[in-house]
Design a protein around this motif. Structure first.
Motif, short mmCIF file in Angstrom:
data_model
loop_
_atom_site.label_atom_id
_atom_site.label_comp_id
_atom_site.label_asym_id
_atom_site.label_seq_id
_atom_site.Cartn_x
_atom_site.Cartn_y
_atom_site.Cartn_z
N LEU A 22 -33.66 -48.42 60.27
CA LEU A 22 -34.54 -47.25 60.29
C LEU A 22 -34.51 -46.58 58.91
O LEU A 22 -33.44 -46.41 58.33
CB LEU A 22 -34.05 -46.29 61.36
N SER A 23 -35.68 -46.24 58.39
CA SER A 23 -35.78 -45.69 57.03
C SER A 23 -36.55 -44.38 57.04
O SER A 23 -37.47 -44.19 57.84
CB SER A 23 -36.49 -46.70 56.13
N PRO A 24 -36.20 -43.48 56.10
CA PRO A 24 -36.86 -42.17 56.06
C PRO A 24 -38.22 -42.23 55.37
O PRO A 24 -38.43 -43.05 54.46
CB PRO A 24 -35.89 -41.32 55.25
N LEU A 25 -39.12 -41.36 55.79
CA LEU A 25 -40.41 -41.22 55.11
C LEU A 25 -40.66 -39.75 54.82
O LEU A 25 -40.19 -38.87 55.53
CB LEU A 25 -41.54 -41.82 55.94
N GLN A 26 -41.40 -39.53 53.74
CA GLN A 26 -41.80 -38.18 53.36
C GLN A 26 -43.23 -38.23 52.88
O GLN A 26 -43.61 -39.14 52.13
CB GLN A 26 -40.93 -37.65 52.23
N GLY A 27 -44.03 -37.24 53.30
CA GLY A 27 -45.42 -37.27 52.90
C GLY A 27 -46.10 -35.93 52.91
O GLY A 27 -45.47 -34.91 53.18
N SER A 28 -47.37 -35.96 52.62
CA SER A 28 -48.14 -34.73 52.70
C SER A 28 -49.57 -35.04 53.12
O SER A 28 -50.08 -36.15 52.91
CB SER A 28 -48.11 -33.96 51.39
N MET A 29 -50.14 -34.04 53.77
CA MET A 29 -51.47 -34.15 54.34
C MET A 29 -52.37 -33.16 53.63
O MET A 29 -51.94 -32.04 53.32
CB MET A 29 -51.37 -33.78 55.82
N GLN A 30 -53.57 -33.56 53.37
CA GLN A 30 -54.56 -32.69 52.74
C GLN A 30 -54.98 -31.60 53.74
O GLN A 30 -55.39 -31.94 54.85
CB GLN A 30 -55.76 -33.55 52.31
N ARG A 31 -54.88 -30.36 53.32
CA ARG A 31 -55.16 -29.28 54.26
C ARG A 31 -56.50 -28.59 54.00
O ARG A 31 -56.80 -27.56 54.60
CB ARG A 31 -54.00 -28.27 54.26
N SER A 32 -57.30 -29.15 53.12
CA SER A 32 -58.62 -28.57 52.83
C SER A 32 -59.46 -28.47 54.11
O SER A 32 -59.45 -29.38 54.94
CB SER A 32 -59.33 -29.45 51.81
N PRO A 33 -60.22 -27.38 54.29
CA PRO A 33 -61.07 -27.25 55.48
C PRO A 33 -62.18 -28.30 55.53
O PRO A 33 -62.72 -28.59 56.60
CB PRO A 33 -61.66 -25.84 55.34
N ASN A 34 -62.49 -28.90 54.39
CA ASN A 34 -63.53 -29.95 54.36
C ASN A 34 -63.10 -31.23 55.08
O ASN A 34 -63.91 -32.14 55.23
CB ASN A 34 -63.87 -30.32 52.90
N GLN A 35 -61.84 -31.29 55.51
CA GLN A 35 -61.34 -32.51 56.14
C GLN A 35 -61.87 -32.68 57.56
O GLN A 35 -61.80 -33.75 58.14
CB GLN A 35 -59.80 -32.52 56.14
N LYS A 36 -62.39 -31.62 58.12
CA LYS A 36 -63.07 -31.66 59.42
C LYS A 36 -62.27 -32.35 60.52
O LYS A 36 -62.80 -33.17 61.28
CB LYS A 36 -64.45 -32.33 59.28
N GLY A 37 -60.99 -32.05 60.58
CA GLY A 37 -60.15 -32.58 61.66
C GLY A 37 -59.77 -34.03 61.50
O GLY A 37 -59.14 -34.61 62.39
N GLN A 38 -60.16 -34.65 60.39
CA GLN A 38 -59.80 -36.06 60.14
C GLN A 38 -59.19 -36.15 58.74
O GLN A 38 -59.80 -36.68 57.79
CB GLN A 38 -61.03 -36.96 60.29
N PRO A 39 -57.96 -35.63 58.62
CA PRO A 39 -57.37 -35.41 57.30
C PRO A 39 -56.89 -36.68 56.59
O PRO A 39 -56.47 -37.65 57.21
CB PRO A 39 -56.17 -34.50 57.60
#
Ligand code: BTN
Length: 126
Positions: free
Chosen positions: A44-61
């Motif tokens: 098992l290995s760790p992951l780290q990330g980030s998600m785009q939070r712009s409102p233009n993502q329209k629920g599909q980031p």
């Protein structure tokens, strides 16, 4: 709306768990790969990330994350987008780069693999 949080399985049978995405879009989790380019025992290995939070993502980031393999000297980065398909099912469409460690710069040319993975939500317990 597509949410990254939870357990996912991809087309190779690899499983990952993403814990909550914070208000800045950052998240962490764990990854259990079904396959390896090494002869090492998979762990098992760790992951780290980030998600785009712009409102233009329209629920599909869009998002990206790094898996720092605990059982090999490689690193994989994934980039992708969280979609809701025609049946209302969440799906992660990703591309990845797997960087292997090589002994010297002459071997740099063969150090990177590329591919795609499609993740669907994992329902079953385990
Ligand atoms: C290694 O072999 O050095 C570490 C494991 C790499 C697993 C790769 S990452 C891209 C692809 N997608 C998966 O779920 N597993 C493989």
């Amino acid at each position: 709306q597509c949410s990254l949080t939870g357990r996912w399985v991809n087309d190779l049978g690899s499983k990952m768990n993403i814990s909550t995405v914070n208000t800045d879009g950052y998240f962490s989790g764990s990854y259990h790969t079904a396959v390896t380019a090494t002869s090492n025992e998979i762990k098992l290995s760790p992951l780290q990330g980030s998600m785009q939070r712009s409102p233009n993502q329209k629920g599909q980031p869009t998002f990206g994350f790094t898996v720092n393999w605990s059982f090999s000297d490689s690193i994989t980065v994934f980039t992708g987008q969280c979609f809701v398909d025609e049946d209302g099912k969440e799906i992660l469409k990703t591309m990845w780069l797997l960087r292997s460690h090589v002994e010297n710069i002459k071997n740099d040319w063969k150090a990177t693999r590329v591919g795609i993975n499609v993740f669907t939500r994992l329902q079953s317990p385990e």
